[in-house]
Design a protein around this motif. Structure first.
Motif, PDB file in Angstrom:
ATOM      1  N   GLU A 237      41.974 -21.850   6.416  1.00 25.44           N
ATOM      2  CA  GLU A 237      41.493 -22.689   7.494  1.00 25.44           C
ATOM      3  C   GLU A 237      39.867 -22.219   7.468  1.00 25.44           C
ATOM      4  OE1 GLU A 237      42.366 -25.391   8.658  1.00 25.44           O
ATOM      5  OE2 GLU A 237      44.396 -25.437   7.661  1.00 25.44           O
ATOM      6  N   LYS A 238      39.690 -20.903   7.887  1.00 24.37           N
ATOM      7  CA  LYS A 238      38.341 -20.449   8.101  1.00 24.37           C
ATOM      8  C   LYS A 238      37.413 -20.236   6.903  1.00 24.37           C
ATOM      9  CE  LYS A 238      37.971 -17.790  11.698  1.00 24.37           C
ATOM     10  NZ  LYS A 238      37.831 -16.593  12.487  1.00 24.37           N
ATOM     11  N   VAL A 239      37.872 -20.065   5.761  1.00 24.35           N
ATOM     12  CA  VAL A 239      37.014 -19.708   4.564  1.00 24.35           C
ATOM     13  C   VAL A 239      37.184 -20.476   3.484  1.00 24.35           C
ATOM     14  CG1 VAL A 239      36.421 -17.661   3.127  1.00 24.35           C
ATOM     15  CG2 VAL A 239      37.210 -17.173   5.533  1.00 24.35           C
ATOM     16  N   MET A 240      38.102 -20.952   3.134  1.00 27.26           N
ATOM     17  CA  MET A 240      38.398 -21.670   1.759  1.00 27.26           C
ATOM     18  C   MET A 240      38.457 -23.187   1.869  1.00 27.26           C
ATOM     19  SD  MET A 240      41.193 -19.047   0.074  1.00 27.26           S
ATOM     20  CE  MET A 240      40.437 -17.883  -1.184  1.00 27.26           C
ATOM     21  N   LYS A 241      38.785 -23.628   3.004  1.00 29.80           N
ATOM     22  CA  LYS A 241      38.974 -25.129   3.186  1.00 29.80           C
ATOM     23  C   LYS A 241      37.771 -25.811   2.836  1.00 29.80           C
ATOM     24  CE  LYS A 241      41.482 -28.314   6.181  1.00 29.80           C
ATOM     25  NZ  LYS A 241      42.058 -28.514   7.610  1.00 29.80           N
ATOM     26  N   ALA A 242      36.683 -25.646   3.617  1.00 25.58           N
ATOM     27  CA  ALA A 242      35.389 -26.257   3.481  1.00 25.58           C
ATOM     28  C   ALA A 242      34.807 -26.402   2.216  1.00 25.58           C
ATOM     29  CB  ALA A 242      34.460 -25.674   4.568  1.00 25.58           C
ATOM     30  N   PRO A 243      34.727 -25.146   1.169  1.00 25.35           N
ATOM     31  CA  PRO A 243      34.200 -25.230   0.153  1.00 25.35           C
ATOM     32  C   PRO A 243      35.039 -25.885  -0.696  1.00 25.35           C
ATOM     33  CG  PRO A 243      34.240 -22.861   0.934  1.00 25.35           C
ATOM     34  CD  PRO A 243      34.949 -23.740   1.985  1.00 25.35           C
ATOM     35  N   ALA A 244      36.337 -25.928  -0.530  1.00 26.18           N
ATOM     36  CA  ALA A 244      37.142 -26.738  -1.403  1.00 26.18           C
ATOM     37  C   ALA A 244      36.956 -28.455  -1.226  1.00 26.18           C
ATOM     38  CB  ALA A 244      38.661 -26.361  -1.285  1.00 26.18           C
ATOM     39  N   GLY A 245      36.204 -28.758  -0.244  1.00 19.53           N
ATOM     40  CA  GLY A 245      36.017 -30.128   0.076  1.00 19.53           C
ATOM     41  C   GLY A 245      37.103 -30.695   0.692  1.00 19.53           C
ATOM     42  N   ARG A 246      37.700 -29.739   1.562  1.00 26.74           N
ATOM     43  CA  ARG A 246      39.008 -30.484   2.313  1.00 26.74           C
ATOM     44  C   ARG A 246      39.095 -30.441   3.844  1.00 26.74           C
ATOM     45  NH1 ARG A 246      42.791 -27.259  -1.841  1.00 26.74           N
ATOM     46  NH2 ARG A 246      42.873 -28.727  -3.650  1.00 26.74           N
ATOM     47  N   GLY A 247      37.877 -30.716   4.228  1.00 26.98           N
ATOM     48  CA  GLY A 247      37.320 -30.986   5.679  1.00 26.98           C
ATOM     49  C   GLY A 247      37.194 -29.510   6.525  1.00 26.98           C
ATOM     50  N   ALA A 248      37.256 -29.838   7.741  1.00 23.88           N
ATOM     51  CA  ALA A 248      36.815 -28.833   8.597  1.00 23.88           C
ATOM     52  C   ALA A 248      38.177 -28.064   9.052  1.00 23.88           C
ATOM     53  CB  ALA A 248      36.402 -29.308   9.935  1.00 23.88           C
ATOM     54  N   PRO A 249      38.157 -26.823   9.545  1.00 24.76           N
ATOM     55  CA  PRO A 249      39.151 -25.882   9.806  1.00 24.76           C
ATOM     56  C   PRO A 249      40.053 -26.552  10.952  1.00 24.76           C
ATOM     57  CG  PRO A 249      37.461 -24.580   9.767  1.00 24.76           C
ATOM     58  CD  PRO A 249      36.897 -25.923   9.820  1.00 24.76           C
ATOM     59  N   ASP A 250      41.327 -26.373  10.953  1.00 24.20           N
ATOM     60  CA  ASP A 250      42.064 -26.908  11.771  1.00 24.20           C
ATOM     61  C   ASP A 250      42.377 -25.853  12.983  1.00 24.20           C
ATOM     62  OD1 ASP A 250      44.438 -27.463  13.378  1.00 24.20           O
ATOM     63  OD2 ASP A 250      45.225 -29.003  11.815  1.00 24.20           O
ATOM     64  N   ALA A 251      41.958 -26.215  14.312  1.00 22.56           N
ATOM     65  CA  ALA A 251      42.032 -24.900  15.378  1.00 22.56           C
ATOM     66  C   ALA A 251      43.492 -24.659  15.871  1.00 22.56           C
ATOM     67  CB  ALA A 251      41.397 -25.435  16.520  1.00 22.56           C
ATOM     68  N   ALA A 252      44.223 -25.446  15.612  1.00 24.26           N
ATOM     69  CA  ALA A 252      45.921 -25.512  15.835  1.00 24.26           C
ATOM     70  C   ALA A 252      46.182 -24.579  14.960  1.00 24.26           C
ATOM     71  CB  ALA A 252      46.613 -26.530  16.055  1.00 24.26           C
ATOM     72  N   ARG A 253      46.068 -24.871  13.786  1.00 24.52           N
ATOM     73  CA  ARG A 253      46.688 -23.876  12.720  1.00 24.52           C
ATOM     74  C   ARG A 253      45.997 -22.256  12.720  1.00 24.52           C
ATOM     75  NH1 ARG A 253      49.137 -26.488   7.638  1.00 24.52           N
ATOM     76  NH2 ARG A 253      49.173 -24.326   7.097  1.00 24.52           N
ATOM     77  N   MET A 254      44.835 -22.351  13.128  1.00 23.21           N
ATOM     78  CA  MET A 254      44.257 -21.085  13.268  1.00 23.21           C
ATOM     79  C   MET A 254      44.824 -20.173  14.511  1.00 23.21           C
ATOM     80  SD  MET A 254      40.257 -21.739  12.168  1.00 23.21           S
ATOM     81  CE  MET A 254      39.613 -21.367  13.711  1.00 23.21           C
ATOM     82  N   ARG A 255      45.098 -21.033  15.665  1.00 22.47           N
ATOM     83  CA  ARG A 255      45.963 -20.389  16.790  1.00 22.47           C
ATOM     84  C   ARG A 255      47.211 -19.795  16.314  1.00 22.47           C
ATOM     85  NH1 ARG A 255      43.135 -24.531  19.280  1.00 22.47           N
ATOM     86  NH2 ARG A 255      45.046 -25.594  19.392  1.00 22.47           N
TER      87      ARG A 255
END
Length: 176
Positions: free
Chosen positions: A113-131
């Motif tokens: 969520e924090k590091v790989m999602k955006a470079p892969a073009g899959r949107g912004a991090p999901d705060a609920a998943r990070m919690r």
């Protein structure tokens, strides 16, 4: 020369790099952005995952678990899967725990969520998943701490693949 397709922060690729280094096997790294689905890479590994090892003789070995088992069989001088059946069971159990449970509950929720999602073009991090990832991390670290306090190495009396799996995941989380 032996070639390892990897992503620098992939805990699975990190585990393989640690094993290759421990066995003192020379290798060259090639970054593979798996989300690009390059036809040349898909021909090597249709699952489009990293790591993938290509030996000098052309043998292609995909998947970190398969690669680590292969390396331990092909280069047994520095054994990382235990000496007895009981040791091998415990090592494989802990490696599976990191590769499956820790990966799904912690690494996917934090590292992805924090590091790989955006470079892969899959949107912004999901705060609920990070919690959820941070919450799971606490209990997982308690278990790793218990293992470290009650054993010489995580899986028993000797350095093993379980220690490298732990190191790979925990060091990847340093980047979150």
């Amino acid at each position: 020369m032996r070639l390892l397709y990897h992503l620098p922060l992939s805990p699975f690729a990190r585990k393989v790099r640690l094993v290759l280094a421990e066995k003192r096997l020379p290798f060259e790294l090639r970054v593979e952005k798996v989300w690009e689905n390059r036809p040349e890479y898909l021909a090597l590994n249709p699952a489009a995952t990293v790591p993938t090892l290509v030996e000098e003789n052309g043998l292609v070995v995909p998947d970190s678990g398969v690669i680590c088992e292969y390396l331990d069989e092909a280069y047994p001088d520095t054994g990382l899967l235990g000496r007895t059946l009981a040791e091998r069971v415990e090592i494989r159990r802990l490696v599976a725990w990191f590769d499956q449970k820790f990966s799904e509950e912690v690494a996917r929720n934090l590292l992805y969520e924090k590091v790989m999602k955006a470079p892969a073009g899959r949107g912004a991090p999901d705060a609920a998943r990070m919690r959820a990832g941070y919450a799971a991390l606490r209990s997982h670290l308690e278990y790793v701490g218990w293992l470290a306090e009650t054993r010489k190495w995580l899986a028993g009396p000797n350095l093993s693949l379980a220690d490298f799996a732990a190191a790979a995941f925990l060091s990847s989380l340093d980047f979150t």
